[in-house]
Design an enzyme around this catalytic site. Structure first.
Site, PDB file in Angstrom:
ATOM      1  CG  ASN A   1      -1.914   1.044   1.303  1.00  0.00           C
ATOM      2  OD1 ASN A   1      -1.780   2.061   0.628  1.00  0.00           O
ATOM      3  ND2 ASN A   1      -2.937   0.845   2.115  1.00  0.00           N
ATOM      4  CE  LYS A   2       5.310   5.130  -4.189  1.00  0.00           C
ATOM      5  NZ  LYS A   2       5.678   5.707  -5.441  1.00  0.00           N
TER       6      LYS A   2
ATOM      7  CE  LYS B   1      -0.520   0.271   5.625  1.00  0.00           C
ATOM      8  NZ  LYS B   1      -0.075  -1.049   6.138  1.00  0.00           N
TER       9      LYS B   1
ATOM     10  CG  ASP C   1      -1.094  -4.807  10.685  1.00  0.00           C
ATOM     11  OD1 ASP C   1      -1.191  -5.153   9.492  1.00  0.00           O
ATOM     12  OD2 ASP C   1      -1.972  -5.062  11.521  1.00  0.00           O
TER      13      ASP C   1
ATOM     14  CG  ASP D   1      -7.880   8.613   4.433  1.00  0.00           C
ATOM     15  OD1 ASP D   1      -7.538   8.234   5.565  1.00  0.00           O
ATOM     16  OD2 ASP D   1      -7.074   8.943   3.548  1.00  0.00           O
TER      17      ASP D   1
ATOM     18  CE  LYS E   1      -4.634   9.525   6.821  1.00  0.00           C
ATOM     19  NZ  LYS E   1      -4.615   8.497   5.813  1.00  0.00           N
TER      20      LYS E   1
HETATM   21  P1  ITT Z   1       0.270  -3.684   3.846  1.00  0.00           P
HETATM   22  O1  ITT Z   1       0.730  -4.291   2.560  1.00  0.00           O
HETATM   23  O2  ITT Z   1       1.246  -2.681   4.398  1.00  0.00           O
HETATM   24  O3  ITT Z   1      -0.146  -4.710   4.888  1.00  0.00           O
HETATM   25  P2  ITT Z   1      -2.596  -2.942   3.892  1.00  0.00           P
HETATM   26  O4  ITT Z   1      -3.350  -1.916   3.107  1.00  0.00           O
HETATM   27  O5  ITT Z   1      -3.058  -4.367   3.852  1.00  0.00           O
HETATM   28  O6  ITT Z   1      -1.048  -2.811   3.462  1.00  0.00           O
HETATM   29  P3  ITT Z   1      -3.073  -2.768   6.830  1.00  0.00           P
HETATM   30  O7  ITT Z   1      -3.476  -4.182   6.986  1.00  0.00           O
HETATM   31  O8  ITT Z   1      -2.061  -2.206   7.768  1.00  0.00           O
HETATM   32  O9  ITT Z   1      -2.526  -2.422   5.366  1.00  0.00           O
HETATM   33  O10 ITT Z   1      -4.307  -1.762   6.908  1.00  0.00           O
HETATM   34  C1  ITT Z   1      -5.561  -2.128   7.330  1.00  0.00           C
HETATM   35  C2  ITT Z   1      -6.599  -1.351   6.555  1.00  0.00           C
HETATM   36  O11 ITT Z   1      -6.701  -0.042   7.084  1.00  0.00           O
HETATM   37  C3  ITT Z   1      -6.343  -1.224   5.043  1.00  0.00           C
HETATM   38  O12 ITT Z   1      -7.565  -1.425   4.356  1.00  0.00           O
HETATM   39  C4  ITT Z   1      -5.895   0.222   4.881  1.00  0.00           C
HETATM   40  O13 ITT Z   1      -6.314   0.750   3.634  1.00  0.00           O
HETATM   41  C5  ITT Z   1      -6.631   0.915   6.037  1.00  0.00           C
HETATM   42  N1  ITT Z   1      -5.866   2.052   6.532  1.00  0.00           N
HETATM   43  C6  ITT Z   1      -4.697   2.023   7.201  1.00  0.00           C
HETATM   44  N2  ITT Z   1      -4.272   3.261   7.476  1.00  0.00           N
HETATM   45  C7  ITT Z   1      -5.201   4.107   6.949  1.00  0.00           C
HETATM   46  C8  ITT Z   1      -5.320   5.493   6.879  1.00  0.00           C
HETATM   47  O14 ITT Z   1      -4.387   6.303   7.351  1.00  0.00           O
HETATM   48  N3  ITT Z   1      -6.384   6.009   6.281  1.00  0.00           N
HETATM   49  C9  ITT Z   1      -7.340   5.208   5.767  1.00  0.00           C
HETATM   50  N4  ITT Z   1      -7.311   3.884   5.770  1.00  0.00           N
HETATM   51  C10 ITT Z   1      -6.237   3.326   6.359  1.00  0.00           C
END
Ligand code: ITT
Length: 191
Positions: free
Chosen positions: A11-12, A14, A67, A144, A165
């Site tokens: 997930n870029k 982040k 995570d 978001d 943000k």
């Molecule tokens: P990784 O490859 O890093 O695991 P991921 O998108 O699967 O990426 P996570 O399991 O950590 O990441 O994230 C859980 C969910 O929360 C995922 O659907 C993200 O899009 C969402 N999320 C995390 N941080 C967020 C933010 O700042 N704003 C909105 N959604 C967020």
């Protein structure tokens, strides 16, 4: 000595939010796109720690992973550690449906950032309280549009759009803690 850290994630978004904080703290970081397997655990700290080890095994360089979880009080913490899966399945509309007619909409967004370089394993947490909206506000990514942080009347999506943000989020809090620690660690290694 090359101190570049690799931020490993599928997930870029982040990385885009972490990068300006890292640059401000003189930390070199690069994005490495890789989906990491998430173990089954109630604690996102454990999930992040395991992701860091897997990422290190994969690229054999200092890594940072993250995570996150959105914990909704009225739903006993759901989607929590399942946030990624739930976002991909029922999504924001599904969450809003689950909360239909529910008045208490308190939620916490949590981030765990884990570092591993085969010598040291560290993790840092960040949390931000807020609430789930009744109707989506703005865009951004992931959850978001449905999360309004405490002290604001606009969503993470709207804060994302106006560039704020990344300076207040759960991720920012965890990243700041990481930067403070890493700069000391790097100086100790140099001396
Ligand atoms: P990784 O490859 O890093 O695991 P991921 O998108 O699967 O990426 P996570 O399991 O950590 O990441 O994230 C859980 C969910 O929360 C995922 O659907 C993200 O899009 C969402 N999320 C995390 N941080 C967020 C933010 O700042 N704003 C909105 N959604 C967020």
């Amino acid at each position: 000595m090359n101190n570049t850290i690799f931020f490993v994630s599928g997930n870029k978004n982040k990385f885009n939010e972490i990068l300006p904080v890292m640059l401000k703290n003189n930390i070199q970081i690069q994005y490495f796109k890789q989906d990491l397997i998430e173990i089954q655990s109630k604690r996102i700290e454990e999930i992040a720690k395991q992701k860091a080890k897997d990422a290190y095994n994969f690229i054999q360089k200092p890594v940072l992973v993250e995570d996150d979880g959105l914990f909704i009080e009225e739903l006993k913490g759901f989607p929590g550690q399942y946030s990624s899966f739930i976002y991909e399945t029922i999504g924001n509309d599904g969450i809003l449906k689950l909360l239909k007619n529910i008045r208490d909409r308190k939620a916490v967004f949590k981030a765990v950032i884990a570092y591993f370089d085969n010598n040291i394993e560290k993790y840092f947490t960040g949390e931000i309280n807020g609430k789930i909206v009744e109707k989506k506000l703005g865009f951004g990514w992931g959850y978001d549009p449905i999360f309004v942080p405490e002290g604001f009347t606009v969503s993470f999506g709207q804060l994302h759009e106006n560039g704020k943000k990344y300076q207040i989020s759960h991720r920012f809090i965890a990243t700041k803690k990481f930067c403070n620690w890493f700069n000391k660690y790097r100086d100790e290694k140099r001396n």
